[in-house]
Design a protein around this motif. Structure first.
Motif, PDB file in Angstrom:
ATOM      1  N   GLN A 267      15.800   0.461 -16.767  1.00 30.36           N
ATOM      2  CA  GLN A 267      15.955  -0.656 -15.845  1.00 30.36           C
ATOM      3  C   GLN A 267      16.768  -0.176 -14.639  1.00 30.36           C
ATOM      4  O   GLN A 267      17.734   0.561 -14.791  1.00 30.36           O
TER       5      GLN A 267
ATOM      6  N   VAL B 125      19.356  -1.014 -11.810  1.00 25.31           N
ATOM      7  CA  VAL B 125      20.412  -1.986 -11.520  1.00 25.31           C
ATOM      8  C   VAL B 125      20.724  -1.928 -10.031  1.00 25.31           C
ATOM      9  O   VAL B 125      21.160  -0.892  -9.519  1.00 25.31           O
TER      10      VAL B 125
ATOM     11  N   ILE C 104      17.467  -7.299  -5.218  1.00 23.31           N
ATOM     12  CA  ILE C 104      16.820  -7.784  -6.439  1.00 23.31           C
ATOM     13  C   ILE C 104      15.308  -7.705  -6.302  1.00 23.31           C
ATOM     14  O   ILE C 104      14.600  -7.278  -7.221  1.00 23.31           O
TER      15      ILE C 104
ATOM     16  N   ASP D 252      18.644  -7.265 -15.904  1.00 21.08           N
ATOM     17  CA  ASP D 252      19.649  -8.209 -16.394  1.00 21.08           C
ATOM     18  C   ASP D 252      21.045  -7.958 -15.832  1.00 21.08           C
ATOM     19  O   ASP D 252      22.012  -8.551 -16.308  1.00 21.08           O
ATOM     20  N   LEU D 253      21.165  -7.088 -14.813  1.00 19.87           N
ATOM     21  CA  LEU D 253      22.478  -6.770 -14.248  1.00 19.87           C
ATOM     22  C   LEU D 253      22.397  -6.656 -12.730  1.00 19.87           C
ATOM     23  O   LEU D 253      21.342  -6.387 -12.161  1.00 19.87           O
ATOM     24  N   PHE D 254      23.559  -6.866 -12.080  1.00 19.76           N
ATOM     25  CA  PHE D 254      23.740  -6.556 -10.661  1.00 19.76           C
ATOM     26  C   PHE D 254      25.157  -6.032 -10.501  1.00 19.76           C
ATOM     27  O   PHE D 254      26.107  -6.701 -10.868  1.00 19.76           O
TER      28      PHE D 254
ATOM     29  N   MET E 158      23.890 -15.344 -10.274  1.00 20.65           N
ATOM     30  CA  MET E 158      23.121 -14.350 -11.010  1.00 20.65           C
ATOM     31  C   MET E 158      22.620 -14.895 -12.351  1.00 20.65           C
ATOM     32  O   MET E 158      21.533 -14.541 -12.806  1.00 20.65           O
TER      33      MET E 158
ATOM     34  N   ARG F 186      20.664 -12.646 -14.796  1.00 20.04           N
ATOM     35  CA  ARG F 186      21.436 -11.417 -14.638  1.00 20.04           C
ATOM     36  C   ARG F 186      22.915 -11.647 -14.887  1.00 20.04           C
ATOM     37  O   ARG F 186      23.414 -12.765 -14.765  1.00 20.04           O
ATOM     38  N   ARG F 187      23.588 -10.541 -15.228  1.00 17.43           N
ATOM     39  CA  ARG F 187      25.039 -10.541 -15.340  1.00 17.43           C
ATOM     40  C   ARG F 187      25.616  -9.672 -14.234  1.00 17.43           C
ATOM     41  O   ARG F 187      25.009  -8.686 -13.810  1.00 17.43           O
TER      42      ARG F 187
END
Length: 483
Positions: free
Chosen positions: A221, A223, A281, A288-290, A326, A331-332
């Motif tokens: 993935q 990020v 994004i 699932d993250l930023f 998010m 996303r977290r």
């Protein structure tokens, strides 16, 4: 072959269990992979790598097998009579017999990892034109990782060639990493503001998208990353450049007076950062993250407006607001941990850069992930101090080593000993020299013993992942000498 002599292979990362058995599976230049429905991008990756790992002469056809269990495959010269079954205790299994390679996994990424392991079992026995033969030992491999999050942080500087990013992504994916964090240092052409990139030293989004697809095809993935506090210059402190202000001083009010930190009292700053997040994004695709950065905020709250505000509350409200945004997108938020540590509370070798911000820790949303970089730690006992502090406060934490092997080894050991979320290997401006260390670092994340992998082994893998046809495209540095 003498049944008392077992043929073996070296596999990176070292599997949790490998039971070598008498006998070998021998085959020619063509095999068929029987599998169920799979991601076309993943299938293309498998076929490309199969050809590369069979010295450019092998081909892998793919046929859908209606009865094949999900996330399973058989590589064979004949239609399989027996089908593999996933073992819930392992991320994947690989079983090699006279009937071929039987792969089974919990999910699509596990099947890809099983395939990467399979590639390392295959060696040529003949490469004479028309007589190509390959051999793999009989073995039962059961494998699972020690850490859930296994990431690498890659920076794209104005001097960075995208080919070195491609090599890092392919090598990290092959070593079974889960995430790649991409940070652009004034090198991405944003729609939100032209001054966010250096003219003539940056890339259009269409030039970056193939790297995003590459990472996805390798099972990782991507990020998105953008500095939301310190490093607002989008340049390193060392040489004094500022992407925006060197081009347009009229943008000064977006920052604190020295330009190093974003001004969080200016609505235009917040709107710009929001637009940047949206663009990243869209570019980086599902995830699932930023990563918001937020390290080394040396000039935090120093303008005439900001200095009247409560530092802890401003930071908490800022980060929590983005975290809520998010969450709506699944996303977290991830942030560096150094600014959440007060220097007077943490002595060297711990690095702490917080002033007012550490008091915000208790106010932050516990869904936020702390990326705790500590580069001066070489002792595993020290490696657990700050991550345990964050974990005790209720935060998932990843430990972030850099390019010194004792530091890499200590933080990986620390992450495993306290059950941390994982490890994020950082490379910064040392990426070319870090490539040689990457397999060793990723192996520790997976759970392998602490031995280093020789550069010769890394080179053997890399030349199959990214075949080169010239001096400039070979290896992982544009030079053969250091001067």
């Amino acid at each position: 072959m003498d049944g008392t002599h077992l043929l073996t292979r070296t596999i990176y990362p070292q599997p949790y269990s490998a039971e070598w058995q008498p006998g070998t599976y021998e085959f020619g230049g063509h095999l068929t992979m029987y599998t169920g429905p799979n991601d076309p991008l993943m299938i293309r990756t498998m076929q490309e790598l199969w050809r590369n790992f069979t010295m450019g002469v092998g081909t892998l056809s793919v046929k859908t097998h209606d009865c094949m269990p999900p996330f399973c495959a058989v590589l064979s010269h004949d239609v399989p009579a027996d089908l593999p079954v996933a073992d819930p205790d392992y991320a994947y299994t690989v079983h090699v017999t006279n009937k071929g390679f039987h792969l089974a996994a919990r999910d699509a990424t596990g099947l890809l990892h099983a395939f990467f392991t399979t590639l390392q079992l295959v060696l040529p026995s003949s490469l004479e034109a028309g007589q190509e033969r390959f051999v793999a030992p009989h073995v039962m491999i059961q494998d699972r990782p020690a850490l859930t999050f296994r990431g690498i942080h890659l920076c794209i500087f104005p001097e960075t060639h995208l080919e070195i990013i491609e090599k890092a992504i392919k090598l990290a994916g092959f070593m079974k990493c889960t995430h790649v964090v991409l940070e652009f240092w004034g090198t991405l052409k944003f729609d939100a503001l032209p001054e966010l990139h250096w003219p003539g030293r940056s890339y259009a989004k269409d030039e970056i998208r193939p790297l995003i697809d590459l990472a996805r095809g390798m099972g990782m993935q991507v990020v998105p990353f953008f500095n939301h506090l310190g490093h607002a210059s989008l340049s390193r402190e060392r040489f004094g450049r500022h992407v925006l202000l060197d081009q347009n001083p009229r943008l000064s009010l977006l920052f604190e007076p020295d330009g190093w930190t974003w001004c969080l009292s200016n609505p235009d700053t917040l709107a710009l950062l929001k637009a940047v997040r949206d663009e990243l994004i869209e570019l980086c695709g599902p995830g699932d993250l930023f990563h918001l950065g937020c390290d080394e905020p040396y000039s935090y709250l120093t303008c005439d407006t900001c200095r009247r505000r409560d530092g802890a509350r401003v930071f908490a409200d800022f980060i929590n607001g983005i975290a809520a945004e998010m969450k709506e997108q699944g996303r977290r938020v991830m942030i560096w941990g150094d600014a959440l540590l007060r220097p007077s509370d943490w002595q060297p070798p711990i690095c702490a850069t917080g002033r007012d911000i550490p008091d915000a820790l208790s106010l932050l949303d516990r869904d936020i992930v702390i990326a705790d970089w500590q580069y001066s730690i070489h002792d595993p006992k020290d490696a657990t101090r700050t991550p345990k502090h964050f974990m005790d406060m209720g935060f998932d934490t990843v430990l972030c080593p850099w390019h010194v092997w004792p530091n890499v080894r200590a933080l990986n050991a620390g992450a495993k000993s306290i059950g941390a979320m994982g490890v994020l290997a950082t490379t910064w401006h040392h990426l070319p020299e870090y490539i040689g260390l990457l397999p060793s670092s990723a192996s520790l994340m997976w759970g392998a013993p602490e031995g280093r992998i020789r550069h010769t082994e890394t080179a053997a893998i890399l030349r199959k992942l990214v075949p080169a046809r010239s001096y400039e495209h070979a290896g992982w540095n544009l030079r053969e000498v250091d001067w």
